[in-house]
Scaffold this active site. Sequence first.
Site, PDB file in Angstrom:
ATOM      1  CG  ASN A 193      -0.258   0.353   2.504  1.00 39.88           C
ATOM      2  OD1 ASN A 193       0.254   1.446   2.669  1.00 39.88           O
ATOM      3  ND2 ASN A 193      -0.231  -0.568   3.428  1.00 39.88           N
ATOM      4  CB  CYS A 194       1.152   4.235  -1.561  1.00 44.76           C
ATOM      5  SG  CYS A 194       2.348   3.246  -2.468  1.00 44.76           S
TER       6      CYS A 194
END
Lengths: 426, 349, 62
Positions: free
Chosen positions: A241-242
Amino acid sequence: MKLELGNIIIHDIQFGNVSKVEKGIIYINKDELGALLSEDENIKSVSFEIARPGERIRILPVKDVIEPRIKVSGRGGIFPGMMAKVDTVGTGRTNVLKGAAVVTAGKIVGFQEGIIDMSGPGAEYTPFSKLNNLVVICEPVPGLAQHAHEKAVRLAGLKAAAYLGNLGKDIDADEVEIFETPSLKEGILKYPELPRVAYVQMLQTQGLLHDTYVYGVDMKQSLTTILYPTELMDGAVVSGNCVSACDKNTTYHHLNNPVVRDLYAKHGKELNFTGVIITNENVYLADKERSSDWSAKLAELLGVDGVIISQEGFGNPDTDLIMNCKKIEAKGIKTVIITDEYAGRDGASQSLADADASADAVVTGGNANMLIKLPPMEKVIGHIEAADVIAGGFDGSLKSDGSIEVELQVITGATNELGFNRLSAR
Amino acid sequence: MEKLRAVHYINQFFAQIGGEEKADHKPEAREGFVGPGMAFNAEFSGKAEIVGTVICGDSYFNENLEMATKEVLAMIKSFKPDLVIAGPAFNAGRYGMACGTVASAVKKELGIPAITGMYIENPGADSFKKEVYIIETKNSAAGMRDAVKAMVPFALKLAAGEKIGASAEEGYIPNGIRVNFFEKKRGSERAVEMLLAKLSGKPFTTEFPMPDFDRVEPNPAVKDVSKATIALVTSGGIVPKGNPDHIESSSASKYGKYDIDGIFDLTDATYETAHGGYDPVYANQDADRVLPVDILREFEKEGKIGKLHRYYYTTTGNGTAVASAKAFAEKIGKELAADGVDAVILTST
Amino acid sequence: MCTVVPISLTVGANRIVPTVAIPHPLGNPALTKEEEKDIRRKLLNKALNALSTEVSEQTVFE
């Protein structure tokens, strides 16, 4: 469970004919590594750059940062279920290329990717400006769907890190650290007087660029569960994820989880660190209720007196955070929560989307909405035009001279909610 | 550099005029320092000097608030100060109110930097912490030395127009404005220490006190939905494809207003989400999943609702400050009311 | 209309209709188009009901 970390201190990365680690320098044969990563048919091209501390380099859009490690002895391999076969990790000996990292970049997947500046004011906010980084720039084949694009780049990063880690297998470590967690029964007998403490780690699990993997399992599909802290050090948890770059936990963060480190530092002296409860932050309300119920139930089952709860991301996960806090406090277990804030550019707005009186002990990683000016750099690795659209950027963020005006949230790791940094707010 | 001209505001007690029996003392101006002003002067060490002291009894000030403020302000102004210090008032309630009133009036009406100092539980602290910087002090005059040591450098910094850091660094009572700064220890270590304190019943200070949220009275029900004009508003970031107004993926500074006249269905060719806080794939495939235009058109046709309003409003509720959202809502609400909209369906992601 | 009802309650919404999930509050990609529309119809009927119901305090229309 006992794990020995052998830290090989890395001062530099260079390209060379033969990939190896020698006298604190990693040499990389680009062609060899490039060929390995190009095996993925979803990746059109791979290129490499090196970014060292103090260099006038800007990297964006950054997807993940990964520390190279290798299992020297003990069960399993680094990143079990992702790179190595599924086997319980966290015992034996692991070598670490300390001071180095793999940074994945390349065409933007979504809005959530970040910026790493290796010098200047932006560098103060990201821990990765202090590392020697091998930047892996992956460009996808045309028309690749977002989910497949994210996966291809995620796996490329892990592969590259495993490749580098492997170079440290037979190298003598500069320092050795030992971490040990006894079984519940042994712990109670060994430290009858000490308060029992667990760590509740919330993992972002909301879909594209919001996912986290545990032993290869997409954590949104798992119920809340328990890990030995040393499992994290062998890559049991991997970031996919970011979120917003500032408060995503990169794989580097998971490997070097600071709450785990700082609880170990007091383990057996001021507290008895019993283990890690990992839980998710899903998009369904029923999941949020169920997962936080389980966090509280497992904390009770471990018989702990207190927990530290760390969040990942912001907005709706504020509710997961508050649910975890409220339900664990209701069991008579003391909590401290770690979060960050979205208080507006002027700092005058409410910082969290949810709140409860039981959350009376909060550590904050700072206000992610703060504006920051990043001066132009000599070199940009990646795609500078992403600055206008990534979370924290806005139309006009990118100036004609190459400088960028953005919110702190674009900087990878800036307001980390594991408490990795010294940044805070009042 | 020239010495800054400072004016000091104190009460009858610190001016050694008397205690409670002299609390009705009327405003009075004296040249130079009086009482605790000596300590301030010494601490200024040449960078500033107290050129005048204004004294007022606490009862007089609080009982004649408006007039006393005016009188005190005029006296302060007559000294042509660069800087005004009120108190410190420690835990004296009426003195705290007076110091807060004077300092904020000086700041607002004279445009001159002003600070005061108080104990955190002084009622003046709560009343004025958002108006002026209030340096936190001990609860009695025994804390004068420490108060002076904290107030002087801060006052000089403020007068010089330097950047003011976070409350924890500068020593002022938190004023609701969150300011970033670097702590000495990393967050995880602070969390472990805070937990150990909490477990052993020792005092600890949360770094973020839980906020209070606004409440609004519910509006009356819509009498007849079948005759109502209903508008759609969303924080889910649904925009015409290409995001023509460049609404930010996070921390939105604006909202969009888009015409949906003649639109019966949102498709992947025409609409998408600009929101950076959730997996966008599903909304991009079919934006009706966030902004249900298709079904509301159906309802319109069936006569279940009077009409779907011609425009929809949209922003991204991702990392967007409450203050921004509030400002958007005020404008959107006004427009909707002016356009004769009876009800709004607000969808959020 | 929102998925995370606790946040709506915390921030003070008065008429709340719980929805499916954060990325698709009024739909469900796992279903067919027609089934999705059906969910959407039901949720919007609830919303219309909420709008035409007198409330004196924060109310969740389950």
